[in-house]
Design a protein around this motif. Structure first.
Motif, PDB file in Angstrom:
ATOM      1  N   UNK A 580       0.770  -1.207   0.016  1.00  0.00           N
ATOM      2  CA  UNK A 580       0.064  -0.187  -0.209  1.00  0.00           C
ATOM      3  C   UNK A 580       0.884   1.237   0.092  1.00  0.00           C
ATOM      4  N   UNK A 581       0.116   2.327  -0.367  1.00  0.00           N
ATOM      5  CA  UNK A 581       0.988   3.558  -0.352  1.00  0.00           C
ATOM      6  C   UNK A 581       1.329   3.785   1.042  1.00  0.00           C
ATOM      7  N   UNK A 582       2.323   4.741   1.361  1.00  0.00           N
ATOM      8  CA  UNK A 582       2.556   4.912   2.674  1.00  0.00           C
ATOM      9  C   UNK A 582       1.553   5.795   3.444  1.00  0.00           C
ATOM     10  N   UNK A 583       0.740   6.569   2.847  1.00  0.00           N
ATOM     11  CA  UNK A 583      -0.419   7.156   3.442  1.00  0.00           C
ATOM     12  C   UNK A 583      -1.294   6.345   4.099  1.00  0.00           C
ATOM     13  N   UNK A 584      -1.464   5.140   3.569  1.00  0.00           N
ATOM     14  CA  UNK A 584      -2.568   4.345   3.974  1.00  0.00           C
ATOM     15  C   UNK A 584      -2.153   3.183   4.648  1.00  0.00           C
ATOM     16  N   UNK A 587      -4.288   2.927   8.238  1.00  0.00           N
ATOM     17  CA  UNK A 587      -5.531   2.339   8.100  1.00  0.00           C
ATOM     18  C   UNK A 587      -5.441   1.302   7.898  1.00  0.00           C
ATOM     19  N   UNK A 588      -4.508   0.355   7.153  1.00  0.00           N
ATOM     20  CA  UNK A 588      -4.540  -0.902   6.766  1.00  0.00           C
ATOM     21  C   UNK A 588      -3.836  -1.670   7.841  1.00  0.00           C
ATOM     22  N   UNK A 589      -3.247  -1.227   8.675  1.00  0.00           N
ATOM     23  CA  UNK A 589      -2.648  -1.914  10.179  1.00  0.00           C
ATOM     24  C   UNK A 589      -3.950  -1.942  10.780  1.00  0.00           C
ATOM     25  N   UNK A 590      -4.558  -1.065  11.059  1.00  0.00           N
ATOM     26  CA  UNK A 590      -5.934  -0.852  12.044  1.00  0.00           C
ATOM     27  C   UNK A 590      -6.820  -1.928  11.523  1.00  0.00           C
ATOM     28  N   UNK A 591      -7.099  -1.907  10.224  1.00  0.00           N
ATOM     29  CA  UNK A 591      -8.232  -2.905   9.734  1.00  0.00           C
ATOM     30  C   UNK A 591      -7.823  -4.438   9.837  1.00  0.00           C
ATOM     31  N   UNK A 608       6.203   2.564  -1.443  1.00  0.00           N
ATOM     32  CA  UNK A 608       5.100   1.627  -0.855  1.00  0.00           C
ATOM     33  C   UNK A 608       5.663   0.935   0.420  1.00  0.00           C
ATOM     34  N   UNK A 609       4.581   0.668   1.212  1.00  0.00           N
ATOM     35  CA  UNK A 609       4.931  -0.084   2.334  1.00  0.00           C
ATOM     36  C   UNK A 609       4.167  -1.749   2.248  1.00  0.00           C
ATOM     37  N   UNK A 610       4.909  -2.501   2.619  1.00  0.00           N
ATOM     38  CA  UNK A 610       4.566  -3.922   2.370  1.00  0.00           C
ATOM     39  C   UNK A 610       4.373  -4.621   3.843  1.00  0.00           C
ATOM     40  N   UNK A 611       3.269  -4.915   4.071  1.00  0.00           N
ATOM     41  CA  UNK A 611       2.970  -5.647   5.290  1.00  0.00           C
ATOM     42  C   UNK A 611       2.711  -6.913   5.089  1.00  0.00           C
ATOM     43  N   UNK A 612       3.330  -8.085   5.974  1.00  0.00           N
ATOM     44  CA  UNK A 612       3.080  -9.452   5.995  1.00  0.00           C
ATOM     45  C   UNK A 612       2.489  -9.559   7.277  1.00  0.00           C
ATOM     46  N   UNK A 613       1.411 -10.304   7.036  1.00  0.00           N
ATOM     47  CA  UNK A 613       0.370 -10.977   8.264  1.00  0.00           C
ATOM     48  C   UNK A 613       0.080 -12.209   8.111  1.00  0.00           C
ATOM     49  N   UNK A 614      -0.704 -12.647   9.066  1.00  0.00           N
ATOM     50  CA  UNK A 614      -1.163 -13.838   9.208  1.00  0.00           C
ATOM     51  C   UNK A 614      -2.874 -13.491   9.659  1.00  0.00           C
ATOM     52  N   UNK A 615      -3.803 -14.050   8.978  1.00  0.00           N
ATOM     53  CA  UNK A 615      -5.247 -13.719   9.272  1.00  0.00           C
ATOM     54  C   UNK A 615      -6.019 -14.709   8.788  1.00  0.00           C
ATOM     55  N   UNK A 616      -7.164 -14.935   9.770  1.00  0.00           N
ATOM     56  CA  UNK A 616      -7.973 -16.159   9.348  1.00  0.00           C
ATOM     57  C   UNK A 616      -8.785 -15.704   7.831  1.00  0.00           C
ATOM     58  N   UNK A 631      -7.682   2.070   0.082  1.00  0.00           N
ATOM     59  CA  UNK A 631      -6.302   2.791  -0.501  1.00  0.00           C
ATOM     60  C   UNK A 631      -6.965   3.541  -1.726  1.00  0.00           C
ATOM     61  N   UNK A 632      -8.073   3.532  -2.006  1.00  0.00           N
ATOM     62  CA  UNK A 632      -8.580   4.354  -3.369  1.00  0.00           C
ATOM     63  C   UNK A 632      -8.020   3.489  -4.388  1.00  0.00           C
ATOM     64  N   UNK A 633      -7.874   2.308  -4.532  1.00  0.00           N
ATOM     65  CA  UNK A 633      -7.400   1.434  -5.374  1.00  0.00           C
ATOM     66  C   UNK A 633      -5.990   1.294  -5.568  1.00  0.00           C
ATOM     67  N   UNK A 634      -5.123   1.729  -4.769  1.00  0.00           N
ATOM     68  CA  UNK A 634      -3.889   1.878  -4.871  1.00  0.00           C
ATOM     69  C   UNK A 634      -3.245   0.713  -4.242  1.00  0.00           C
TER      70      UNK A 634
END
Length: 666
Positions: A580-584, A587-591, A608-616, A631-634
């Motif tokens: 995601x773009x840095x400005x998002x 919001x994405x981490x919280x989501x 860009x920022x790359x988040x690696x996560x584990x999620x159900x 992210x407005x499509x970003x």
């Protein structure tokens, strides 16, 4: 012999975000080269590049569409691609056949996330890139502002080779940096040295000459340009107005004068080194309702004529080529010979698949499959009507053959037919094509989550099955232990009977009864996994005992033990990589946290920022839509199964209630 060969054939792929002017630019090249008589557009379906009815319906490019032209004795194959990340499979199809990329950037909207992604694809495949700053006549931005955006988001090696004579409506022509530097505006003259250095960096002798203070001639700069393009030390930026043709002649001259580089993958080079006189690769397949399968081939070595045979390294089969065609939008133009470097189409060869390497004789080589993104979104599908059921399998296979990013599978646990893709648009386009082209319609819904059940401790179970009904009775008694096995170990069955308390011939029946209970589930109707069952005691009757009795006793003894062994529901957990773009980022981490996600790492990748996560998995069934909204499509993401984990107790109760309701509804 074909008049075209590797020295005068150029394969171009057009990359860029949706509505960046790719199709219009390709159309203007066809018009300028006199291959067409008028300019066509994607939005009204008049472009010759548009090859599918769904593209006409939507007014946009959805597939890798191909046409060709002759410009001053040079063959130029044009591959127009979609501007949506969800259709990246088609974009990569074009890149794999290309020798160079034309990256279109709308002067008003600038570089978008899809443009950056497609740029990365081209970079990974080592092909030269030229940036066309499209619609420059319609923007209120200065050329310097646009150029800064391109350099910041794509590469510092992007630099202008031509300058506009004005901004917006005052833009009527481009000025060459190399042909007449003295005629350039003063502000351009100031940056000429740094642009010149980028060009000659690829030529050591010229760089040495330049650094010694010797003034280079325009011809010397031009001789270094080809090397700079090939090595990726320079990416020319050209402002243009595709509708009026401003900047197009300069682009074409640049292409035919400097692009002599051929992008040859490793497995193709190895095949050529084995002495093959002809080498080609299937990079695209399509299915036509009337013609059948159409396979598109790029020729890397040698030539080909109708009537000759080709050999498939994968299948080790030979096929006779009855006809050879040049693709021109929706049309296929028959030709009598094709030369090295060209792109052709052949029909009715059902055995050909994307990635296949073709020769004329058997050689000691093999094809490496072309790489495509994995699907990230899935739907459960079923035939809409009886007439669709008979055609569904073959239609889905046609879709799969044409699109490596489209997945079809049968979930072994839920038994649902699952179709998968890179996003909702991708699936919408595929389903529309199935419906409109192949008259096969399906209904879709969110897939069921393949939950499982297991136990967390050991427990004893017992059941005595005894039934007397006047004749021979039924009798079987089983004592067993249920305990958790290692995650992923599956079902383990052990026989610990001693002293003949249960004869050996009845043990398989007990195991069968337990397996039946595993498949049906105990607490919520989901399959049971990762349990160890040990039968250690029981009794039998000389006359009344039989397989049926012990199967039933085994099943019920297992359920008895299972309910005592603190049973839980397991859910699939996936590895999720989100870009995601840095400005998002916040919001994405919280989501993700709100969706029970566990963030592993956060890294930077350019802008860009790359988040690696584990999620159900249950939390991300509609993540493509949710990510796009935030992210407005970003934003982009990839997903793959990691492991199964225990569902929290409060959610487990909801899952049980939902399953019970579904069973009642059925």
């Amino acid at each position: 012999m074909s008049k075209y060969n590797a020295n005068n054939t150029i394969n171009l792929v057009f990359l860029g975000h949706n509505s960046s002017g790719k199709t219009t630019l390709a159309e203007q090249i066809l018009l300028t080269s006199k291959s067409t008589k008028k300019l066509g557009f994607a939005k009204d379906g008049s472009s010759v590049m548009i090859s599918d009815s769904e593209e006409k319906n939507r007014g946009t490019t959805l597939f890798a569409d191909i046409a060709f032209c002759d410009y001053n004795g040079n063959l130029i194959n044009l591959i127009d691609t979609p501007g949506y990340i969800e259709l990246s499979g088609q974009v990569l199809t074009g890149i794999y056949a290309a020798d160079a990329a034309i990256v279109c950037v709308d002067a008003s909207s600038g570089v978008t996330v899809s443009t950056r992604k497609f740029w990365e694809y081209a970079e990974e495949n080592g092909i030269p890139r030229i940036v066309m700053l499209t619609k420059f006549d319609t923007t209120d931005k200065s050329f310097e502002t646009c150029l800064s955006d391109i350099r910041e988001n794509l590469s510092d090696n992007c630099a202008p080779l031509f300058f506009p004579d004005g901004n917006g409506k005052e833009f009527t022509k481009v000025l060459s940096l190399l042909d007449d530097p003295a005629a350039l505006p003063e502000n351009v003259k100031d940056i000429f040295p740094q642009i010149a250095e980028k060009i000659i960096e690829a030529d050591d002798s010229l760089l040495e000459k330049y650094l010694s203070g010797t003034q280079l001639t325009p011809d010397e700069y031009k001789s270094a340009l080809s090397k700079a393009l090939e090595k990726g030390t320079f990416f020319p930026v050209i402002p243009c107005n595709s509708i009026d043709g401003v900047g197009i002649a300069q682009l074409l001259t640049l292409l035919v004068s400097n692009l002599k580089f051929r992008n040859v993958p490793k497995d193709i080079r190895e095949t050529c080194s084995q002495g093959a006189s002809f080498v080609g690769r299937v990079f695209k397949c399509n299915s036509d309702k009337f013609v059948g399968k159409i396979s598109f081939i790029k020729i890397y070595k040698g030539d080909l004529k109708p009537g000759e045979s080709i050999y498939n390294l994968r299948t080790q089969n030979s096929y006779k080529i009855s006809s050879v065609f040049k693709p021109f939008g929706p049309d296929q133009k028959s030709i009598q010979e094709v030369g090295e470097g060209d792109i052709i189409a052949v029909t009715k060869m059902e055995d050909l698949s994307i990635s296949d390497i073709l020769t004329k004789t058997s050689v000691n080589a093999s094809a490496t499959p072309l790489s495509f993104p994995k699907p990230v979104i899935s739907l459960a599908a079923e035939p809409k009507a009886k007439k669709d059921e008979a055609k569904l399998s073959s239609t889905l296979q046609k879709m799969r053959d044409a699109d490596p990013t489209f997945g079809v599978s049968r979930d072994s646990k839920t038994l649902e037919l699952i179709i998968s893709g890179l996003g909702q648009l991708h699936l919408d386009v595929t389903l529309a094509r199935m419906r409109n082209t192949f008259e096969t319609e399906v209904t879709t819904k969110t897939p069921k989550i393949p939950y499982n059940e297991t136990v967390t401790t050991s427990a004893e179970g017992h059941h005595k099955h005894k039934k007397q009904s006047g004749g021979r009775g039924q009798y079987g008694e089983v004592y067993l232990t249920v305990e958790p096995s290692k995650r992923g170990e599956g079902f383990v069955f052990e026989n610990a009977i001693t002293q003949g308390k249960i004869p050996g011939q009845f043990i398989p029946a007990i195991e069968k009864g337990v397996k039946g209970a595993l498949e049906r589930g105990v607490i919520a109707g989901y399959p049971v996994i990762d349990v160890r069952v040990t039968v250690h005691d029981g009794s039998y009757h000389e006359v009344d005992s039989g397989n049926e009795s012990f199967e039933l006793a085994g099943s019920k003894a297992f359920k008895d033990a299972f309910l005592k062994a603190r049973p839980v529901i397991l859910e699939p957990v996936v590895n999720l990589d989100v870009c995601v773009p840095a400005q998002s980022l916040g919001d994405i981490q919280g989501q993700l946290v709100s969706k029970r996600g566990r963030i592993q790492t956060v890294d930077s990748k350019g802008k860009l920022q790359v988040i690696k996560a584990q999620i159900p998995l249950a939390e991300v069934l509609n993540y493509a839509t949710e990510l796009s909204s935030v992210t407005a499509g970003e934003g982009t993401f990839s997903i793959e199964l990691s492991h199964y984990d225990v569902v929290p107790s409060q959610l487990a109760e909801k899952i049980k209630a939902q399953m019970k309701q579904e069973q009642q509804d059925e």
